[in-house]
Scaffold this motif. Structure first.
Motif, short mmCIF file in Angstrom:
data_model
loop_
_atom_site.label_atom_id
_atom_site.label_comp_id
_atom_site.label_asym_id
_atom_site.label_seq_id
_atom_site.Cartn_x
_atom_site.Cartn_y
_atom_site.Cartn_z
N LEU A 270 1.00 -1.15 -0.02
CA LEU A 270 0.20 0.17 -0.08
C LEU A 270 0.91 1.28 0.03
O LEU A 270 1.75 1.25 0.80
CB LEU A 270 -0.72 0.09 1.38
N VAL A 271 0.67 2.10 -1.01
CA VAL A 271 1.56 3.31 -0.97
C VAL A 271 0.63 4.72 -0.94
O VAL A 271 -0.09 5.17 -1.85
CB VAL A 271 2.36 3.44 -2.43
N PRO A 272 0.43 5.06 0.45
CA PRO A 272 -0.38 6.58 0.53
C PRO A 272 0.54 7.62 0.05
O PRO A 272 1.83 7.94 0.50
CB PRO A 272 -0.25 6.51 2.05
N ALA A 273 0.36 8.26 -1.01
CA ALA A 273 1.24 9.22 -1.75
C ALA A 273 0.52 10.38 -1.90
O ALA A 273 0.81 11.32 -2.83
CB ALA A 273 1.58 8.47 -3.03
N ALA A 274 -0.42 10.82 -1.13
CA ALA A 274 -1.35 12.03 -1.33
C ALA A 274 -1.20 13.04 -0.17
O ALA A 274 -0.31 14.08 -0.35
CB ALA A 274 -2.62 11.61 -1.59
N VAL A 275 -1.74 12.81 0.99
CA VAL A 275 -1.84 13.80 2.05
C VAL A 275 -1.45 13.04 3.35
O VAL A 275 -1.25 11.99 3.59
CB VAL A 275 -3.30 14.17 2.16
N SER A 276 -1.18 13.94 4.24
CA SER A 276 -0.72 13.54 5.84
C SER A 276 -1.87 13.17 6.29
O SER A 276 -3.21 13.36 5.94
CB SER A 276 -0.16 14.80 6.44
N TYR A 277 -1.82 12.29 7.49
CA TYR A 277 -2.80 11.66 8.21
C TYR A 277 -3.89 11.15 7.54
O TYR A 277 -5.11 10.97 7.93
CB TYR A 277 -3.53 12.99 9.24
N ALA A 278 -3.51 10.32 6.50
CA ALA A 278 -4.30 9.53 5.73
C ALA A 278 -5.17 8.13 6.50
O ALA A 278 -6.24 7.76 6.41
CB ALA A 278 -4.01 9.16 4.49
#
Length: 393
Positions: A270-278
């Protein structure tokens, strides 16, 4: 890493009333490094955490044999939607107000919500020579260094600028290094990416080209999914300036799902690559992935990371994973690499793989998380950097 920041500043725009922030965590050789983000809801607390993260990123890339010597960490932030018609004028006024700091000790550049082209244009309008001019006195040959960096920014690979690709190359190599340590083959390994902007898009491209299967990507309109794999090149070509994909390019088997569906995607990475605190303590329950690779800054809340670790899910921390973009700027400017894509990618891959291997080995040896291991490595390095180059905190 518990000392208070060297400087914390809150600024209020006299035209819109919107706040902006600057936090200098510490200086090394009298200079600090950290991008400027613009997003609605940006806070001083957020910018403070990001500035501390920049100190860590700089220290983690310290190489006594390299020309690039780490700087201190800093960060800027503006509470505004970058698509707001008033955003550009606000950016210019912020940079004009911050001009004494940028000229003296804060080097900055693009971050969430802002492209480097936009920062450069606004900086010129604010009367600045460059957004990184504070580092120029540290260069052996300023003219050659500035020319080398400008040449590097003009390089494109398959229609995408090198400056947009190196960060994703570093994130992808971090994921691949973790897979290699676990003995997991690339082929058949599934990936879900939140955010298809600069970092997320480049990461998806490098992972797909390495043989992994990207099964879900999310943008502001929602999640696009296909268990057999998405056509990443087609999606990248159909993005607008904000990373939103034109749904007209979707294939019949591609499905449109709610925006948070990427969290529960049937994927190993899983690659969260958008915003903080997702990822918080509630939605972390939906995650079944084996690895979370933090391409964004601070996407996983600390309490959520503890719960994920208890479930056997490894979080590769942002201070390691997404540090390649910042390092590339300085590798290029200081002359460790030239304005060449192949050289940049090779250097980024070597450096990021070594950093991930060191972090995961330390985590295993200490019985801690990779984030705690990264903190331990920085704690070991900071006194060495301070003794050799001097710092203020």
């Amino acid at each position: 890493m518990t000392a208070a920041p060297l400087m914390t500043l809150t600024w209020t725009d006299h035209v819109t009333g919107r706040p902006g922030f600057l936090v200098v965590d510490r200086l090394v050789r009298g200079v600090s490094s950290g991008g400027l983000r613009m997003r609605p809801g940006c806070t001083l607390e957020e910018v403070t955490g990001l500035a501390r993260g920049m100190t860590m990123k700089e220290a983690l890339h310290y190489n006594p044999e390299g020309r690039y010597i780490p700087l201190g960490g800093a960060k800027g932030g503006i509470d505004c939607d970058p698509q707001d018609p008033a955003a550009y004028g606000l950016l210019v006024r912020y940079l004009r107000a911050m001009r004494p700091y940028i000229e003296s000790f804060w080097t900055t550049g693009e971050d969430l919500g802002l492209s480097q082209d936009l920062v450069d244009r606004a900086a010129a309008e604010a009367g600045l020579v460059s957004s990184i001019q504070a580092v120029y006195p540290l260069l052996d040959d300023e003219a050659a260094a500035r020319r080398r960096l400008a040449d590097a920014f003009s390089v494109e690979v398959d229609g995408i600028g090198l400056d947009e690709l190196v960060g994703g190359c570093g994130v992808a190599e971090s994921a691949l290094a973790a897979l290699d340590r676990a003995g997991t083959p690339y082929a058949g390994t599934r990936v879900a990416v939140q955010g298809l902007g600069t970092m997320g898009g480049a990461t998806a491209r490098f992972l797909a080209r390495a043989g992994l299967k990207v099964v879900a990507v999310a943008d502001i309109k929602g999640t696009i999914a296909n268990p057999d794999g998405l056509d990443i090149e087609a999606l990248l070509a159909a993005r607008d300036a904000y990373g939103t994909v034109d749904r007209a390019v979707l294939r019949p088997a591609d499905r449109e799902l709610p925006g948070d569906a990427w969290l529960s995607a049937d994927a190993e990475v899983l690659v969260p690559a958008a915003v903080s605190y997702a990822i918080d303590t509630v939605n972390q329950r939906e995650i079944t992935a084996r690895w979370i690779v933090e391409a964004a800054n601070m996407p996983v809340l600390a309490d959520a990371e503890e719960l994920l670790a208890a479930r056997g899910i490894t979080v590769l921390p942002d201070v390691v994973v997404n540090s390649g973009t910042n390092a590339w700027w300085w590798w290029t400017l200081f002359g460790d690499i030239g304005a060449d894509a192949d050289e940049a990618f090779a250097h980024t891959r070597r450096s990021m793989r070594a950093l991930i291997d060191r972090t995961l080995a330390r985590a295993e040896a200490d019985g801690t998380t990779p984030r705690a291991a990264a903190h331990a490595i920085v704690t070991d390095r900071l006194p060495v950097i301070a003794e050799r180059f001097g710092w203020y905190r």
